[in-house]
Write an enzyme that holds these catalytic residues in place. Structure first.
Site, PDB file in Angstrom:
ATOM      1  N   HIS A 235       0.856  -1.181   0.000  1.00  0.00           N
ATOM      2  CA  HIS A 235       0.000   0.000   0.000  1.00  0.00           C
ATOM      3  C   HIS A 235       0.892   1.231   0.000  1.00  0.00           C
ATOM      4  O   HIS A 235       2.005   1.210   0.522  1.00  0.00           O
ATOM      5  CB  HIS A 235      -0.872  -0.029   1.263  1.00  0.00           C
ATOM      6  CG  HIS A 235      -1.958   0.985   1.321  1.00  0.00           C
ATOM      7  ND1 HIS A 235      -1.725   2.311   1.633  1.00  0.00           N
ATOM      8  CD2 HIS A 235      -3.305   0.876   1.137  1.00  0.00           C
ATOM      9  CE1 HIS A 235      -2.868   2.969   1.644  1.00  0.00           C
ATOM     10  NE2 HIS A 235      -3.846   2.130   1.331  1.00  0.00           N
TER      11      HIS A 235
ATOM     12  N   LYS B  99     -10.853   0.064   9.973  1.00  0.00           N
ATOM     13  CA  LYS B  99     -11.061  -1.173   9.211  1.00  0.00           C
ATOM     14  C   LYS B  99     -11.498  -2.322  10.120  1.00  0.00           C
ATOM     15  O   LYS B  99     -11.813  -3.410   9.635  1.00  0.00           O
ATOM     16  CB  LYS B  99      -9.787  -1.555   8.465  1.00  0.00           C
ATOM     17  CG  LYS B  99      -9.359  -0.544   7.398  1.00  0.00           C
ATOM     18  CD  LYS B  99      -8.107  -1.007   6.668  1.00  0.00           C
ATOM     19  CE  LYS B  99      -7.518   0.085   5.794  1.00  0.00           C
ATOM     20  NZ  LYS B  99      -8.380   0.466   4.668  1.00  0.00           N
TER      21      LYS B  99
ATOM     22  N   CYS C   2      -4.798   2.282  -3.795  1.00  0.00           N
ATOM     23  CA  CYS C   2      -3.537   2.763  -3.189  1.00  0.00           C
ATOM     24  C   CYS C   2      -2.399   1.771  -3.413  1.00  0.00           C
ATOM     25  O   CYS C   2      -1.509   1.631  -2.570  1.00  0.00           O
ATOM     26  CB  CYS C   2      -3.707   3.065  -1.701  1.00  0.00           C
ATOM     27  SG  CYS C   2      -4.770   4.486  -1.382  1.00  0.00           S
TER      28      CYS C   2
END
Length: 420
Positions: free
Chosen positions: A128, A231, A374
């Site tokens: 990421h 998350k 990302c």
């Protein structure tokens, strides 16, 4: 939690998530964007509301009742996070705004103090951006060299290539535990063991694993681990860094200000002990307390139960995707029981642009993600501009997957009729 054959985990928990019970564009919401952010249960929503309604106060600085209550709840949440990842000490848990800030903390505090010209940092092509940009900046400032592990033909971390890259020059290995695009679960225990044989430190990005599986930082033996609360059923604006105690103590402060000091003079200062040395300024108090509530909620369900149920959903999702010839998925295929990868699927559908797919699905009430997630370098490596991604969580159902697949088939057929 024991589940009967006819009552799934999702059946037991969906009432806890008010946002799931609505219509979008006149259709029941099917939320399949959990890798971007998860929804929040009532226990978490109530925790943050209770803080602001009943004992809103700054922490650590006051002796009055509200401040003491806020401090107890804020520090109690730290204990919960420490237990959640099996840290050896509560002092090894540093609150941050998110995982990106946690990685930057390590990069600027440890990286700038320990890396020199010619030292090597090993990352992977699947990282990421949050686990790439901080190390690019650190390498630019120190003269360190970045090296990258590529993928096997199956779309997983190439462990053999990693073994060929690592050397006595390697000072840091930083890798994602679970890829947010490929869905692969990297062999972090083996990576860490190999890295430590060369004296290298290891940081693990656990953003996509902490919400979905059991984590044990002591068994893993990582030097640092980062995760984002949003998350894993907590609010945005809160995450955490785990670090080994002696290592954190050796690192200089990341930010200066209130809270992180012991004594301050006009020309110098001494710093607080861990964890406060790295927590400058008024923290995200309500968010941290709500993170503790999220940890309680997940732990009450049981991370093993969550992982097992999601594996079943993953197997079903991929079985259904395989019924659409135009669909190409990325990353490893799951086993027949759904093991071996995370509960997400990044995919393309021939010449149909992922953003067009996402738009059509949204009209059917189905929320998926489209873009590069990302991970622009990974998409270039895969020779694809962007992908669509459906990502599951423990409150999703097979029925929702069926609705997604039916709408996806219609979208593919619609665009096929245009392109054909």
């Amino acid at each position: 939690m024991t589940l009967t054959k006819d009552r799934t985990l999702a059946d037991k928990v969906r009432a806890d998530f008010p946002i799931l019970h609505q219509e979008v564009n006149g259709k029941p919401l099917v939320y399949l964007d959990n890798a971007a952010t998860s929804q929040k249960p009532l226990a978490v929503l109530n925790a943050i509301r209770d803080y602001y309604e009943q004992y809103n106060s700054n922490v650590h600085r006051g002796v009055h009742t509200l401040s003491a209550k806020a401090t107890d709840a804020y520090e109690g949440a730290r204990d919960k996070v420490a237990a959640f990842v099996n840290a050896a000490s509560r002092q090894e848990i540093i609150y941050t705004r998110n995982a990106s800030e946690a990685i930057n903390l390590v990069a600027y505090s440890w990286g700038l103090s320990n890396l020199q010209r010619g030292d090597e940092i090993i990352l992977s092509v699947m990282e990421h951006h949050s686990n790439l940009i901080p190390w690019q900046l650190t390498a630019q400032k120190t003269g360190a060299v970045l090296k990258f592990v590529e993928l096997t033909p199956d779309g997983v971390f190439d462990l053999e290539q990693f073994k060929s890259l690592i050397s006595d020059k390697t000072k840091l290995v930083s890798t994602v535990h679970v890829s947010n695009t490929l869905g692969c679960i990297n062999p972090v225990e083996e990576i860490i063991e190999i890295a430590h044989q060369y004296g290298a430190k290891v940081l693990i990005d656990a953003c996509q694993s902490a919400p979905h599986m059991v984590l044990d930082v002591q068994a893993m033996d990582c030097d640092w681990l980062v995760a984002s609360g949003h998350k894993m059923c907590a609010p945005t604006g809160i995450g955490f860094l785990y670090g080994k105690l002696d290592l954190l103590r050796s690192m200089p402060p990341f930010l200066g200000g209130g809270e992180m000091i012991a004594d301050v003079f006009l020309d110098h200062a001494t710093y607080a002990d861990l964890p406060h040395k790295f927590e400058a300024g008024t923290p995200s108090i309500g968010e941290a307390i709500a993170l503790g509530a999220a940890v309680d909620y997940l732990s009450g369900i049981g991370m093993h139960n969550i992982h097992t149920y999601e594996a079943e959903l993953t197997a079903y999702l991929f079985q259904q995707l395989q019924q659409i010839p135009e669909i190409k998925t990325y990353g490893p295929q799951p086993t027949s029981t759904g093991e071996g990868r995370a509960a997400l699927a990044a995919f393309t559908a021939g010449d149909v642009h992922p953003h067009d797919l996402s738009t059509i699905l949204d009209q059917a009430g189905i929320a998926i993600r489209a873009g590069h997630h990302c991970t622009q370098p990974l998409h270039r490596y895969l020779k694809v501009q962007s992908t669509a991604r459906a990502s599951l969580y423990f409150y999703n159902t097979r029925e929702e997957i069926d609705l997604f697949i039916a709408s996806l088939k219609e979208a593919v057929e619609f665009f096929g009729s245009i392109f054909g």
